[in-house]
Write a protein that holds these residues in place. Structure first.
Motif, mmCIF file in Angstrom:
data_model
loop_
_atom_site.group_PDB
_atom_site.id
_atom_site.type_symbol
_atom_site.label_atom_id
_atom_site.label_comp_id
_atom_site.label_asym_id
_atom_site.label_seq_id
_atom_site.Cartn_x
_atom_site.Cartn_y
_atom_site.Cartn_z
ATOM 1 N N ALA A 55 0.863 -1.273 0.047
ATOM 2 C CA ALA A 55 0.056 -0.076 0.109
ATOM 3 C C ALA A 55 0.856 1.151 0.025
ATOM 4 C CB ALA A 55 -0.750 0.048 1.051
ATOM 5 N N VAL A 56 0.775 2.210 -0.921
ATOM 6 C CA VAL A 56 1.649 3.375 -1.141
ATOM 7 C C VAL A 56 0.573 4.472 -1.165
ATOM 8 C CG1 VAL A 56 3.193 4.599 -2.476
ATOM 9 C CG2 VAL A 56 3.336 1.960 -2.327
ATOM 10 N N GLU A 57 0.655 5.383 -0.077
ATOM 11 C CA GLU A 57 -0.251 6.539 0.030
ATOM 12 C C GLU A 57 0.138 7.608 -0.779
ATOM 13 O OE1 GLU A 57 -2.240 7.611 3.651
ATOM 14 O OE2 GLU A 57 -2.097 5.396 4.328
ATOM 15 N N PHE A 58 -0.911 8.368 -1.594
ATOM 16 C CA PHE A 58 -0.266 9.771 -1.716
ATOM 17 C C PHE A 58 -0.529 10.570 -0.586
ATOM 18 C CE2 PHE A 58 -1.760 7.662 -5.718
ATOM 19 C CZ PHE A 58 -0.504 8.154 -6.786
ATOM 20 N N PRO A 59 0.648 11.434 -0.454
ATOM 21 C CA PRO A 59 0.296 12.458 0.588
ATOM 22 C C PRO A 59 -0.663 13.585 0.062
ATOM 23 C CG PRO A 59 2.451 12.846 -0.470
ATOM 24 C CD PRO A 59 1.846 11.566 -1.067
ATOM 25 N N LEU A 60 -1.920 14.109 1.064
ATOM 26 C CA LEU A 60 -2.695 15.099 0.555
ATOM 27 C C LEU A 60 -2.289 16.489 1.115
ATOM 28 C CD1 LEU A 60 -5.748 12.630 0.786
ATOM 29 C CD2 LEU A 60 -4.641 13.332 -1.273
ATOM 30 N N GLY A 61 -2.756 16.534 2.210
ATOM 31 C CA GLY A 61 -2.729 17.994 2.771
ATOM 32 C C GLY A 61 -1.536 17.979 3.681
ATOM 33 N N TYR A 62 -0.318 19.038 3.722
ATOM 34 C CA TYR A 62 0.724 19.049 4.415
ATOM 35 C C TYR A 62 0.251 20.137 5.487
ATOM 36 C CZ TYR A 62 3.647 16.717 0.843
ATOM 37 O OH TYR A 62 3.792 15.818 0.082
ATOM 38 N N GLN A 63 0.602 19.494 6.688
ATOM 39 C CA GLN A 63 -0.060 20.122 8.069
ATOM 40 C C GLN A 63 0.872 21.522 8.268
ATOM 41 O OE1 GLN A 63 -3.144 19.025 9.181
ATOM 42 N NE2 GLN A 63 -2.690 18.240 7.121
ATOM 43 N N LEU A 64 2.121 21.320 8.098
ATOM 44 C CA LEU A 64 3.047 22.158 8.519
ATOM 45 C C LEU A 64 3.726 22.840 7.284
ATOM 46 C CD1 LEU A 64 5.069 20.150 11.185
ATOM 47 C CD2 LEU A 64 3.396 21.655 11.542
ATOM 48 N N LEU A 65 3.476 22.703 5.985
ATOM 49 C CA LEU A 65 3.930 23.664 4.986
ATOM 50 C C LEU A 65 2.913 24.360 4.404
ATOM 51 C CD1 LEU A 65 6.135 20.774 3.193
ATOM 52 C CD2 LEU A 65 6.940 22.761 4.774
ATOM 53 N N PRO A 66 3.136 25.535 3.941
ATOM 54 C CA PRO A 66 2.461 26.499 2.946
ATOM 55 C C PRO A 66 2.083 25.561 1.575
ATOM 56 C CG PRO A 66 4.228 27.732 3.662
ATOM 57 C CD PRO A 66 4.530 26.287 4.324
ATOM 58 N N ASP A 67 0.823 25.776 0.940
ATOM 59 C CA ASP A 67 0.652 25.039 -0.156
ATOM 60 C C ASP A 67 1.450 25.011 -1.318
ATOM 61 O OD1 ASP A 67 -1.550 24.173 1.334
ATOM 62 O OD2 ASP A 67 -2.954 25.750 0.300
ATOM 63 N N PHE A 68 2.177 26.553 -1.425
ATOM 64 C CA PHE A 68 3.035 26.735 -2.722
ATOM 65 C C PHE A 68 4.303 25.744 -2.324
ATOM 66 C CE2 PHE A 68 4.544 29.937 0.225
ATOM 67 C CZ PHE A 68 5.912 30.009 -0.008
ATOM 68 N N ILE A 69 4.557 25.499 -1.396
ATOM 69 C CA ILE A 69 5.837 24.924 -1.146
ATOM 70 C C ILE A 69 5.581 23.337 -0.961
ATOM 71 C CG2 ILE A 69 7.622 24.189 0.761
ATOM 72 C CD1 ILE A 69 7.777 26.873 1.738
ATOM 73 N N ALA A 70 4.499 22.849 -0.510
ATOM 74 C CA ALA A 70 4.019 21.421 -0.677
ATOM 75 C C ALA A 70 3.922 21.192 -2.226
ATOM 76 C CB ALA A 70 3.029 21.199 0.186
ATOM 77 N N ASN A 71 3.447 21.995 -3.094
ATOM 78 C CA ASN A 71 3.156 21.832 -4.482
ATOM 79 C C ASN A 71 4.478 21.735 -5.059
ATOM 80 O OD1 ASN A 71 0.504 21.949 -4.006
ATOM 81 N ND2 ASN A 71 0.288 24.088 -4.775
ATOM 82 N N ARG A 72 5.353 22.504 -4.714
ATOM 83 C CA ARG A 72 6.772 22.532 -5.319
ATOM 84 C C ARG A 72 7.661 21.229 -5.117
ATOM 85 N NH1 ARG A 72 10.147 24.307 -8.848
ATOM 86 N NH2 ARG A 72 11.692 25.134 -7.606
ATOM 87 N N MET A 73 7.387 20.738 -3.788
ATOM 88 C CA MET A 73 7.998 19.478 -3.470
ATOM 89 C C MET A 73 7.620 18.409 -3.955
ATOM 90 S SD MET A 73 10.514 20.972 -1.485
ATOM 91 C CE MET A 73 11.110 19.674 -0.351
ATOM 92 N N GLN A 74 6.679 18.347 -4.736
ATOM 93 C CA GLN A 74 6.020 16.914 -5.176
ATOM 94 C C GLN A 74 7.111 16.243 -6.460
ATOM 95 O OE1 GLN A 74 3.215 15.602 -3.835
ATOM 96 N NE2 GLN A 74 3.483 17.080 -2.856
ATOM 97 N N GLY A 75 7.258 15.115 -6.164
ATOM 98 C CA GLY A 75 8.210 14.458 -7.108
ATOM 99 C C GLY A 75 9.671 14.686 -6.532
ATOM 100 N N LEU A 76 9.968 15.127 -5.630
ATOM 101 C CA LEU A 76 11.383 15.701 -5.059
ATOM 102 C C LEU A 76 12.246 14.607 -5.309
ATOM 103 C CD1 LEU A 76 13.048 17.554 -3.596
ATOM 104 C CD2 LEU A 76 12.570 16.655 -1.362
#
Length: 790
Positions: free
Chosen positions: A442-463
């Motif tokens: 089972a591999v989950e997709f991370p959804l809402g990042y609790q400690l990061l602003p959305d724009f940083i979370a969006n930029r970090m996808q596929g890191l």
């Protein structure tokens, strides 16, 4: 009776205040330097370069004594590097591209000369005013960029002012929606580089200002620059600025490290809070008055001043003399930031999705069969894209599923390294959990990042499979292929942009290597790289030597300049900063400040005064010579624009060292359009066409092929098409254009059939040997089929 002058300690000198006259001068210089930075863009760079060069020559002539006295090894290294780049424009494969790149270097170098010639002050005060101009320029650019997301009350008049001179700033968007602020300079990574320089200078100026009003001004600039840096969120810039901060603290005086650390932490906390608010409300395409970003600037800057006065300065004073405690605190802060980053990437929860909105998330499942399990309070659609290593290089992907999300059967390919999920919904919905369940677990997709602003979370996808980072490796490898063509002195400035498509394994668009060390190898070879590294190394040595001097003899900005230098050197390895117009004046400003404030530790005093004056006059002569060449280029353009004639084109070809090939091509094309050209024009066209054959260009051979077809010289025409498809091989449009020209002039002749067959076979061979795939239009393929070639 004579009195003996005594030198005040740096800390005392830093208390000296600006008077009204000096304040007005600094404000005026900030405006002028801001205009210089902005008008170094494409359409106005040549004019600004001419003005900067003339001012530099005047400074070298009329202030030659003071200038010669301030000559140092760091400045000499900078001069040699600039001279090498200037020389390379004279042998560059594309004089047009070379000149466009070099004029910004010339502008920036002229500013350094003016600084060394006219800077006033002694010891601790030397360079502070110019450092203030640099930080203020960065802050103005940051404020305008933030206002593009906010009210447009500031950005509209500023861009209107720039619009009087250039159209380069028309229709700015300022944002990559939900991802980051792109800024008034349009390139967020370069903008982050500019703001990073501003941050270091603001830190240094604020930390060494004893007068409350001055300190607050620097703190306001610090907040604007830091918030702008965060909103641009360059991952390469973020990594290198962190290293720069550590170097800054290491170079700072022991008794001042605690204060510097406290100011950094205060700024980080308040800027982070501002970033969260802007991300939550305003990081979208501007549709109307949105006050939050500008309010965040005002309130955040005010809070930083208050926190500094009532907490930061007191805490910093308490840490003075605690030389053992401060390093522990620095280590603790670093550890806390690392822990926070790790936890923030792991701590995720539900995510809300509005109707029509898209949420993009990534996961790294093993190859195999999966079922998508979705927990949500409404129906959700999803498009799943898989990327293998080649896809990440080429910025492509394979869609492995598209449709309703819950229960979808998915097959992850064997060579997949990352899977992206693009969630959408027709009505507002909250996603609680999304996972791929199957043969790989089972591999989950991370959804809402609790400690990061959305724009940083969006930029970090596929890191862990970052396509930008992987593609940069491709840029580097292809750059090294170009370097091998002329390893000693390179191919001249602009050579990467000119020749990159000829060495690509698949087609991609870029003007730069995204690594200035490799860019230097391509443009100026090993010689140029040694000189560029020499600029960085000699500047760093000067900073270290200045730091080792007693405090009363060392410039207070030494630590800030050292941190900025390390930041710039690191950022140059992952970005195009040293090739971009907006960055170079600021970074040369740092080089100039190091030469001015720290250069006395590596003076040219070991040579005679006459030699130092000779260096000054040589620089003046070299700049004058290039000014003449640039002036001829500008005059040739105006000549042709005023009078469109063969005579004006001939004059332009003779006058212009850099763009003569454009005028020669225009002459040949104009000849082709004439019904009854004179023998003289016909002969000149033949001469120019022969000269143009020698030019390595990504456009000229295609036009020459048409010329030679018109002259009934099919052999030469096919030779030009062969050269064209060699030099722009990876671009599919190249081959389509080549065949289109052949179709236009095709004759039932064995020479033509052989030429077409050879060209098509060449395309098939390229496909077999490279990662990319060249294709032709259906109509072209049908024509080839009619010829019996396929």
């Amino acid at each position: 009776m004579s009195t003996r002058k005594t030198h005040k300690p740096a800390s005392d000198l830093a208390q000296a205040g600006w008077n009204w006259k000096e304040t007005g001068l600094i404000a005026g210089l900030i405006l002028i330097f801001f205009l210089v930075v902005c008008l170094s863009s494409a359409s106005t760079a040549k004019g600004v370069a001419l003005v900067a060069a003339i001012c530099a020559i005047a400074a070298l002539v009329y202030r030659h004594k003071q200038f010669a006295a301030r000559l140092s090894i760091p400045f000499l290294a900078l001069s040699l590097w600039v001279i090498m780049n200037g020389i390379s424009t004279l042998y560059a494969v594309s004089g047009k591209f070379a000149l466009r790149s070099f004029v910004v270097l010339l502008i920036s170098f002229g500013c350094v000369i003016l600084l060394l010639a006219f800077a006033k002050g002694e010891h601790g005060m030397l360079g502070r005013n110019f450092a203030t101009v640099l930080e203020g320029t960065a802050a103005v650019a940051g404020l305008v960029s933030i206002d593009l997301l906010s009210t447009h009350l500031i950005s509209t008049p500023v861009l209107g002012l720039l619009g009087l001179f250039t159209s380069d700033y028309n229709n700015l968007g300022g944002v990559e929606a939900g991802i980051r602020m792109t800024s008034m300079f349009t390139n967020p990574n370069v903008f982050a580089g500019c703001m990073g320089i501003g941050v270091f200078l603001s830190l240094g100026l604020a930390g060494t200002s004893k007068q409350a009003g001055h300190r607050r001004f620097h703190l306001v600039c610090l907040y604007i620059n830091a918030l702008s840096f965060l909103l641009a969120f360059s991952m390469g810039g973020s990594g290198t600025i962190a290293v720069g901060f550590l170097i800054y603290l290491l170079l700072e005086r022991k008794q001042s490290r605690g204060s510097a650390l406290v100011l950094m932490v205060e700024t980080l906390i308040l800027v982070g809070a501002g970033g969260v608010l802007v991300s939550a409300t305003s990081l979208v395409e501007w549709t109307g008055f949105q006050p939050v970003p500008l309010v965040c600037v005002v309130v955040g800057a005010a809070l930083l001043c208050v926190a500094d006065q009532f907490v930061g300065q007191r805490l910093g004073k308490a840490l003075e003399g605690r030389t053992r405690v401060v390093p522990i605190l620095i280590g603790a802060v670093v550890v806390l930031l690392v822990v926070f980053a790790v936890v923030a990437m792991q701590m995720t929860g539900p995510a809300s999705l509005n109707a029509g909105e898209t949420l993009r998330r990534s996961a790294y499942p093993e190859p195999g069969s999966y079922t998508l399990s979705v927990t949500a309070d409404g129906p959700v659609n999803v498009t799943l894209e898989s990327q293998n290593k080649e896809d990440t290089m080429m910025h492509t992907s394979t869609v492995i599923y598209s449709g309703p999300a819950d229960g979808a059967a998915v097959e992850v390919p064997e060579d997949s390294i990352v899977v992206y999920a693009n969630f959408s919904a027709d009505a507002p919905v909250t996603l609680e959990r999304v996972a791929l369940e199957g043969s790989g677990g089972a591999v989950e997709f991370p959804l809402g990042y609790q400690l990061l602003p959305d724009f940083i979370a969006n930029r970090m996808q596929g890191l862990w499979a970052n396509q930008n980072a992987i593609q940069r490796v491709v840029f580097f490898e292809d750059g090294m292929k170009l370097f091998q063509r002329s390893p000693v002195i390179g191919l001249g400035m602009g050579a990467y942009e000119n020749g990159i498509v000829s060495v690509q394994s698949f087609y991609y668009e870029t003007k730069y290597a995204h690594n200035h060390y490799i860019e230097s190898l391509v443009e100026t070879g090993v010689v140029g790289l040694i000189l560029f590294v020499g600029v960085l190394v000699t500047a760093l040595i000067a900073v270290i030597k200045s730091r080792r001097k007693p405090e009363e003899e060392s410039n207070p900005l030494t630590a800030a300049l050292g941190g900025a230098l390390v930041f710039m050197a690191g950022h140059a390895a992952v970005e195009v900063v040293f090739s971009y117009y907006a960055y170079l004046p600021l970074t040369f400003g740092v080089f100039g400040l190091i030469a001015l404030c720290c250069g006395q530790t590596m003076p040219l005093s070991f040579v005679k005064e006459g030699v130092r004056k000779g260096v000054t006059w040589v620089l003046a002569v070299l700049i004058l010579a290039y000014t003449v060449l640039l002036g001829c280029n500008v005059y040739a353009k105006s000549l042709v624009e005023r009078e469109q004639s063969f005579a004006s084109l001939e004059s332009a070809i003779t006058l212009d060292q850099f763009e003569w090939a454009d005028y020669a091509l225009s002459y040949v094309l104009s000849y082709m359009q004439m019904e009854a050209p004179s023998q003289e024009i016909q002969d000149n066209a033949a001469i120019y066409a022969a000269e143009l054959q020698k030019v390595d260009s990504n456009t000229i051979p295609l036009y020459l092929a048409q010329y030679y077809f018109e002259q009934q010289d099919a052999d030469q025409a096919f030779a030009m098409l062969d050269k064209y498809t060699d030099y722009v091989a990876a671009d599919p449009d190249t081959w389509e254009q080549a065949f289109h020209v052949i179709i236009q002039y095709y004759q039932d002749d064995p020479v033509y059939l052989e030429g077409v067959t050879a060209l098509y076979q060449k395309m098939l061979t390229w496909n077999a040997e490279h990662m990319g795939t060249l294709t032709l239009s259906d109509s072209t393929m049908e024509w080839l089929n009619q010829l019996g070639i396929m």
